[in-house]
Write a protein that holds these residues in place. Structure first.
Motif, PDB file in Angstrom:
ATOM      1  N   VAL A  88       2.891  -0.662   3.216  1.00 39.10           N
ATOM      2  CA  VAL A  88       3.457   0.433   3.099  1.00 39.10           C
ATOM      3  C   VAL A  88       4.647   1.112   2.699  1.00 39.10           C
ATOM      4  CG1 VAL A  88       2.555   2.965   2.207  1.00 39.10           C
ATOM      5  CG2 VAL A  88       1.243   0.406   2.031  1.00 39.10           C
ATOM      6  N   GLU A  89       5.155   0.471   4.589  1.00 40.53           N
ATOM      7  CA  GLU A  89       6.561   1.959   4.203  1.00 40.53           C
ATOM      8  C   GLU A  89       7.345   1.007   3.896  1.00 40.53           C
ATOM      9  OE1 GLU A  89       3.688   1.427   5.976  1.00 40.53           O
ATOM     10  OE2 GLU A  89       4.384   0.885   8.783  1.00 40.53           O
ATOM     11  N   ASP A  90       7.305   0.062   4.121  1.00 41.60           N
ATOM     12  CA  ASP A  90       8.419  -1.266   3.537  1.00 41.60           C
ATOM     13  C   ASP A  90       9.371  -0.408   1.963  1.00 41.60           C
ATOM     14  OD1 ASP A  90       7.123  -4.191   5.443  1.00 41.60           O
ATOM     15  OD2 ASP A  90       8.997  -2.680   6.064  1.00 41.60           O
ATOM     16  N   THR A  91       8.173  -0.093   1.067  1.00 42.81           N
ATOM     17  CA  THR A  91       8.549   0.506  -0.065  1.00 42.81           C
ATOM     18  C   THR A  91      10.011   0.882  -0.185  1.00 42.81           C
ATOM     19  OG1 THR A  91       5.977   0.342  -0.533  1.00 42.81           O
ATOM     20  CG2 THR A  91       7.813   1.972  -1.926  1.00 42.81           C
ATOM     21  N   ALA A  92      10.932   0.839  -0.148  1.00 47.28           N
ATOM     22  CA  ALA A  92      12.642   0.980  -1.050  1.00 47.28           C
ATOM     23  C   ALA A  92      12.917   1.242  -1.981  1.00 47.28           C
ATOM     24  CB  ALA A  92      12.766   1.036   0.214  1.00 47.28           C
TER      25      ALA A  92
END
Length: 121
Positions: A88-92
């Protein structure tokens, strides 16, 4: 005029994979480096991965072992970022960035337009 065009973004579930492409076009003498940066909402742009024409690569600690930057052949103007085990923290928004020479010996920096990666269930 040099252009960098990215493709391959989209929505993927956690644990999934995506491959980004960055195609450089124009009157290019050589591509010395190609990098991928990302910028999440409310955060600064950060370096994700960098590849050099000699083959050396570097990665942010957060993506080591999951992301791989490659070139489509030694002289190709297309580079890829293979992203596995997405979190999820790769969202960008992901941007490609090239250090290339239009005139031999003169390197300039170019940016792609960015492509959104959303990792969500």
């Amino acid at each position: 005029q040099v252009h960098l065009v990215e493709s391959g973004g989209g929505l993927v579930q956690p644990g999934g994979s995506l491959r980004l492409s960055c195609a450089a076009s124009g009157s290019i003498f050589s591509i010395n480096t190609m990098a991928w940066y990302r910028q999440a909402v409310g955060k600064e742009r950060e370096l994700v991965a960098r590849g050099r024409s000699g083959g050396r690569t570097t990665y942010a600690d957060s993506v080591k072992g999951r992301f791989t930057i490659t070139r489509d052949g030694a002289k190709s103007t297309t580079w890829y970022l293979q992203m596995n085990s997405l979190k999820v923290e790769d969202t960008a928004v992901y941007f490609c960035n090239a250090g290339l020479e239009v005139v031999r010996g003169v390197e300039n920096e170019y940016w792609g337009q960015g492509t959104q990666i959303t990792v969500s269930s």
